[in-house]
Design a protein around this motif. Structure first.
Motif, PDB file in Angstrom:
ATOM      1  N   LEU A  10       0.851  -1.131  -0.034  1.00 43.09           N
ATOM      2  CA  LEU A  10      -0.070   0.009  -0.070  1.00 43.09           C
ATOM      3  C   LEU A  10       0.792   1.348  -0.021  1.00 43.09           C
ATOM      4  O   LEU A  10       0.455   2.313  -0.565  1.00 43.09           O
ATOM      5  CB  LEU A  10      -0.902   0.040   1.392  1.00 43.09           C
ATOM      6  N   VAL A  13       2.286   1.670  -3.600  1.00 40.30           N
ATOM      7  CA  VAL A  13       0.977   2.099  -4.442  1.00 40.30           C
ATOM      8  C   VAL A  13       0.807   3.687  -4.017  1.00 40.30           C
ATOM      9  O   VAL A  13       0.512   4.448  -5.112  1.00 40.30           O
ATOM     10  CB  VAL A  13      -0.430   1.513  -4.061  1.00 40.30           C
ATOM     11  N   ASP A  14       0.609   4.100  -2.937  1.00 37.46           N
ATOM     12  CA  ASP A  14       0.411   5.396  -2.488  1.00 37.46           C
ATOM     13  C   ASP A  14       1.641   6.294  -3.145  1.00 37.46           C
ATOM     14  O   ASP A  14       1.218   7.459  -3.641  1.00 37.46           O
ATOM     15  CB  ASP A  14       0.689   5.810  -0.927  1.00 37.46           C
ATOM     16  N   ALA A  17       0.834   6.645  -7.040  1.00 36.29           N
ATOM     17  CA  ALA A  17      -0.104   7.167  -7.533  1.00 36.29           C
ATOM     18  C   ALA A  17      -0.181   8.720  -7.279  1.00 36.29           C
ATOM     19  O   ALA A  17      -0.416   9.416  -8.114  1.00 36.29           O
ATOM     20  CB  ALA A  17      -1.407   6.418  -6.783  1.00 36.29           C
ATOM     21  N   LEU A  36       3.261   0.292 -12.447  1.00 30.61           N
ATOM     22  CA  LEU A  36       1.947  -0.406 -11.764  1.00 30.61           C
ATOM     23  C   LEU A  36       1.008  -0.419 -12.372  1.00 30.61           C
ATOM     24  O   LEU A  36       0.046  -1.355 -12.131  1.00 30.61           O
ATOM     25  CB  LEU A  36       1.741   0.922 -10.453  1.00 30.61           C
ATOM     26  N   ALA A  40      -1.392  -3.973 -12.582  1.00 36.14           N
ATOM     27  CA  ALA A  40      -2.665  -3.931 -12.382  1.00 36.14           C
ATOM     28  C   ALA A  40      -3.500  -4.729 -13.362  1.00 36.14           C
ATOM     29  O   ALA A  40      -4.359  -5.242 -13.293  1.00 36.14           O
ATOM     30  CB  ALA A  40      -3.201  -2.391 -11.913  1.00 36.14           C
ATOM     31  N   ARG A  62      -6.974   2.664  -3.671  1.00 40.02           N
ATOM     32  CA  ARG A  62      -5.602   2.431  -3.394  1.00 40.02           C
ATOM     33  C   ARG A  62      -5.503   0.946  -2.666  1.00 40.02           C
ATOM     34  O   ARG A  62      -4.632   0.106  -2.902  1.00 40.02           O
ATOM     35  CB  ARG A  62      -4.725   3.425  -2.783  1.00 40.02           C
ATOM     36  N   LEU A  65      -6.372  -2.094  -4.812  1.00 36.98           N
ATOM     37  CA  LEU A  65      -5.471  -2.225  -5.760  1.00 36.98           C
ATOM     38  C   LEU A  65      -4.335  -3.073  -5.166  1.00 36.98           C
ATOM     39  O   LEU A  65      -3.879  -4.033  -5.642  1.00 36.98           O
ATOM     40  CB  LEU A  65      -4.881  -1.178  -6.667  1.00 36.98           C
ATOM     41  N   ALA A  66      -3.857  -2.423  -3.817  1.00 33.53           N
ATOM     42  CA  ALA A  66      -2.886  -3.277  -3.245  1.00 33.53           C
ATOM     43  C   ALA A  66      -3.186  -4.874  -2.813  1.00 33.53           C
ATOM     44  O   ALA A  66      -2.420  -5.642  -3.038  1.00 33.53           O
ATOM     45  CB  ALA A  66      -2.341  -2.584  -1.829  1.00 33.53           C
ATOM     46  N   LEU A  69      -3.104  -6.923  -6.034  1.00 35.50           N
ATOM     47  CA  LEU A  69      -1.536  -7.135  -6.344  1.00 35.50           C
ATOM     48  C   LEU A  69      -1.185  -8.402  -5.500  1.00 35.50           C
ATOM     49  O   LEU A  69      -0.519  -9.218  -5.935  1.00 35.50           O
ATOM     50  CB  LEU A  69      -0.757  -5.959  -6.092  1.00 35.50           C
ATOM     51  N   SER A  90       9.715   1.356  -6.769  1.00 33.15           N
ATOM     52  CA  SER A  90       8.819   2.352  -6.034  1.00 33.15           C
ATOM     53  C   SER A  90       9.629   2.996  -4.895  1.00 33.15           C
ATOM     54  O   SER A  90       9.311   4.116  -4.365  1.00 33.15           O
ATOM     55  CB  SER A  90       7.440   1.804  -5.492  1.00 33.15           C
TER      56      SER A  90
END
Length: 828
Positions: A10, A13-14, A17, A36, A40, A62, A65-66, A69, A90
């Motif tokens: 997460l 992803v944060d 994004a 990413l 996805a 988010r 999505l995490a 994944l 990342s």
């Protein structure tokens, strides 16, 4: 241990994004976000259909999505390997988006304005601020929040000088520097936004321009992070409201925040524990002392009784005392006795004039009052709000004004018509319709009479009360037609300045408006990098004045100038951001352009400014509003029959979709944009720009196809884009190299690193010739991924590292050094 915890995934992803999608961290950010998106989409395909995933817009999306994944990684080893690789990338994005703490802590800003040599008294103000630091409750040391002192008083009473005096007197306690900003809070429409101030503060704290977040919340968070634990003075001058001040407060209890305001700001007391420190008029003795320091002791001693009477007439207002003292100092034949008579006569004549006291908006009031907070009567010791500075200040200013020569008096009046943040010589010359040498002489005359203050080299500004007097005199003596003409000349000067600079910042772009007709056109090779940097510096220096010019054009009904000013700030905003100003000015520009389209103006202007406004919204992450503006822009251009504008608006919709991972929609928009270009007949409006526009669209389309993993089609489109760029009469070598980098990325994404080598090698050579250091470093990192030979990979990584060192990109240096260690080739 399972590496795919919700916390780790997460966080990544944060980072991708929120950081990469808003343009942070350059090419690394874009690649990480696209990586990413690819993961996805792979998980989506195996999950069984529905709409392709778009970029997550909030915390809930988010987290979802995490979770997707993580589930896919636990089910498929190949996906797990790719996700682990992306997670490592990342981490470097997070490092790139952050500002090195060492660089930030090394910055010791010294932004305080100088203290006048005539400063007088205010010992009680300093004592109260000192007591706030050393109070019986332990002062700052015992608090978890910084002490805040609000120096509250009427206009002209000397709040700024008192605050600067306090800051300088206490400087030894705050070794980490001083931050200063004029919040321009005399009125709501002139008050600067917190975001504008935060950007300046972050720059002075050592944060590079490309690391400053676009949104105010992100800026405020970074500002508090960079001031935490530091002992600094932050002086926020001329605040209009507590809401304006709140985001500018530091997080360090070892710092001191000084706020000056004409309002009590009770919400600042309630929410942040601020202490009100009243700043009232000077005492009689101190008034005479200040008058003596300005006029000279010999002049006062010669007629002390009359001088004391004049000081009393000034009401203890430092602004009035300084202007009066300057008048006596420069007029050797002027006596205190005659001056006293003039004051008395003028006071009698002005006493019945409407608007001198409570209707000026400059004498305090209750703006910022919060529900349930005590009203003005709750501050019984606040004598600053019981004395109006307007009458004595106007009397003193009028005396100085009447002593001016006609040409200086005229310039004084015309400059006071608008609240320009500051006034450069060229703008003053335009207002008076004279040459710069003459304007320079007149400005120096006004500064010597204390009617203007010099803020920098050949730059001046008014005190608000003095500008009030100048503007009133202009309307009384010059009339509406002459004042409107003077404002229009000044606006036109700023428009021409901005258009010339914009043409250098982004040469070769298409633009609208007659302002560019006088600007020599130039292709991508038509100016040097130094000229482009200097032009951007001009736009940045005049940024606040350009925003005021847009406001003035709107208020005076100069619609053509209003939208053209917006057009001429495209390079400024695209390169430097300032998104809040971008949106505010372009909202005005859109309305001006609509009125022009409805009349006899350029019907193409509405679509053009709407498209630019959309990019401002994109920078703030307000994608729905951006999409609405672009849709309206395309419709406006279609009504105007402006195929080039419609193509740009449609292309921009595609670019917005790329940011949101809506690759299918992006592809459709790029195809539509190309169709719009096909509608331009040979020799028609915009025809000369079609070949370059087609090349750019082919590049964009290749990126959209790569996002859908349609690699063969993407490669064909990118090859077409490269051929189109190479066929242009004026070669755009930089964009050619960008296409070659996209070719290399696409080959790598398709699993063919050998094919990626040639376009990346060609891109490296061009970026070296173009002096594009960071882009060349990025190409070198990509090139290192094209080989399994450790020595060859290490050679390109060393090149990338040296380029990042040259550019001062510490995150890039650290990342390439880590990759070098992984190659096992040594030589880090």
């Amino acid at each position: 241990m399972d590496p795919f915890t919700m916390t780790a995934v997460l966080a990544a992803v944060d980072t991708a994004a929120s950081g990469a999608l808003s343009g942070a961290a350059g090419e690394l950010g874009r690649r990480t976000a696209e990586g990413l998106a690819g993961l996805a989409r792979r998980a989506w395909r195996r999950d069984g259909g529905g709409e392709p995933p778009a970029a997550p817009a909030d915390d809930g999306e988010r987290r979802a999505l995490a979770a997707l994944l993580i589930e896919q990684a636990r089910a498929e080893p190949g996906f797990a390997r790719d996700l682990a690789s992306w997670l490592r990338e990342s981490e470097w994005l997070a490092a790139a988006a952050a500002v090195p703490a060492a660089a930030s802590s090394a910055a010791r800003p010294r932004m305080l304005p100088p203290l006048t040599s005539a400063f007088t008294d205010r010992d009680e103000v300093l004592a109260k601020v000192t007591a706030l630091l050393d109070g019986p409750d332990g002062g700052a040391a015992a608090s978890m929040a910084p002490p805040i002192a609000v120096l509250a008083g009427s206009a002209g009473v000397g709040k700024t000088a008192a605050a600067v005096h306090c800051a300088r007197s206490l400087a030894d306690r705050f070794p980490d520097g001083e931050l200063y900003a004029d919040l321009r809070g005399a009125a709501a429409d002139t008050a600067v936004t917190p975001s504008e101030v935060l950007v300046r503060f972050l720059h002075h704290l050592g944060v590079p321009a490309d690391r400053v977040p676009a949104d105010e919340q992100g800026q405020s968070d970074l500002y508090r992070e960079r001031t935490e634990g530091r002992r600094m003075v932050v002086l926020l001058d001329n605040a209009h409201s507590a809401a304006q001040v709140g985001p500018l407060l530091t997080a360090s209890p070892g710092s001191l925040v000084l706020v000056t305001s004409r309002h009590r700001l009770p919400a600042l007391v309630r929410d942040h524990g601020a202490r009100i420190v009243p700043v009232g008029p000077l005492s009689g003795a101190d008034s005479v002392l200040l008058l003596t320091r300005i006029a000279g002791p010999e002049r006062v001693a010669a007629q002390r009784t009359h001088a004391e009477a004049v000081a009393a007439r000034c009401g203890g207002i430092p602004l009035a005392l300084c202007e009066t003292g300057a008048l006596v100092q420069v007029r050797e034949q002027l006596t205190w006795e005659s001056l006293e008579r003039e004051f008395a006569a003028m006071a009698e004549g002005l006493s019945g004039t409407a608007g001198l006291r409570d209707t000026t908006g400059l004498t305090g009031g209750r703006q910022g009052q919060a529900p349930g907070m005590p009203d003005d009567a709750a501050f019984p010791d606040d004598t600053a709000f019981r004395v109006s500075p307007v009458e004595p200040a106007l009397l003193a200013t009028d005396l100085s004004y009447r002593d001016l020569a006609p040409d200086a008096a005229r310039l004084y009046r015309l400059l006071g018509l608008r609240p320009w943040p500051d006034i450069p010589v060229g703008a003053a010359a335009a207002a008076a319709d004279t040459g710069e040498a003459e304007a320079r002489r007149l400005l120096e005359t006004l500064a010597a009479a204390h009617l203007l203050e010099e803020t920098g080299e050949e730059r001046y500004r008014f005190h608000d009360l003095v500008r009030l007097h100048a503007g009133r005199r202009a309307h009384e003596e010059d009339g509406r037609a002459a004042t409107a003409l003077a404002v229009r000349r000044t606006i036109t000067w700023y428009l021409r300045l901005a258009a010339r600079a914009d043409a250098l910042v982004i040469p070769g772009r298409w633009h609208l408006g007659p302002a560019y007709a006088r600007t020599p056109g130039s292709g991508p090779a038509g100016r040097t990098a130094e000229e482009a940097r200097a032009a951007l510096a001009v736009l940045r220096r005049e940024r606040a004045n350009l925003a005021e010019a847009v406001r003035a054009a709107e208020e005076y009904g100069f619609d053509e100038e209003a939208w053209q000013l917006c057009e001429a700030t495209w390079g400024l905003h695209l390169r430097l951001g300032f998104h809040d100003q971008w949106v505010a000015t372009h909202l005005r520009g859109v309305e001006a352009a609509r009125r022009c389209a409805a009349g006899i103006g350029d019907p193409r202007a509405e679509g053009r400014i709407r498209t630019q406004l959309a990019f401002g919204y994109m920078g703030l992450g307000r994608y729905a509003e951006a999409e609405a503006q672009l849709t309206a822009a395309a419709a406006a251009d279609e009504r105007a029959g402006h195929h080039r504008g419609r193509a740009t608006a449609t292309e921009s919709l595609g670019l917005l979709c790329l940011r949101q991972w809506r690759y299918e929609a992006a592809e459709e928009y790029f195809v539509q944009a190309r169709s719009a270009l096909d509608g331009i007949p040979p020799g028609g409006v915009g025809a000369a720009d079609v070949p370059r526009a087609d090349a750019l669209l082919a590049h964009h389309l290749g990126r959209a196809l790569r996002g859908q993993a349609r690699h063969a089609e993407a490669l064909a489109q990118l090859a077409d884009a490269l051929a189109r760029f190479r066929a242009l009469p004026d070669r755009d070598l930089y964009n050619e190299a960008r296409v070659r980098m996209s070719l290399g990325e696409t080959h790598l994404a398709a699993g063919d690193p050998a094919a990626a080598r040639t376009p990346l090698d060609e891109a490296l050579a061009v970026m070296e010739a173009e002096g594009a250091v960071l882009q060349r470093a990025d190409a070198a990192e990509l090139r290192a991924r094209c080989t399994q030979a450790p020595e060859e990979a290490a050679r390109y990584l060393r090149l990338a590292r040296s380029l990042y060192e040259e550019a001062g990109d510490t995150a890039g240096v650290s990342r390439t050094e880590a990759h070098l260690r992984e190659t096992g080739a040594g030589g880090v």
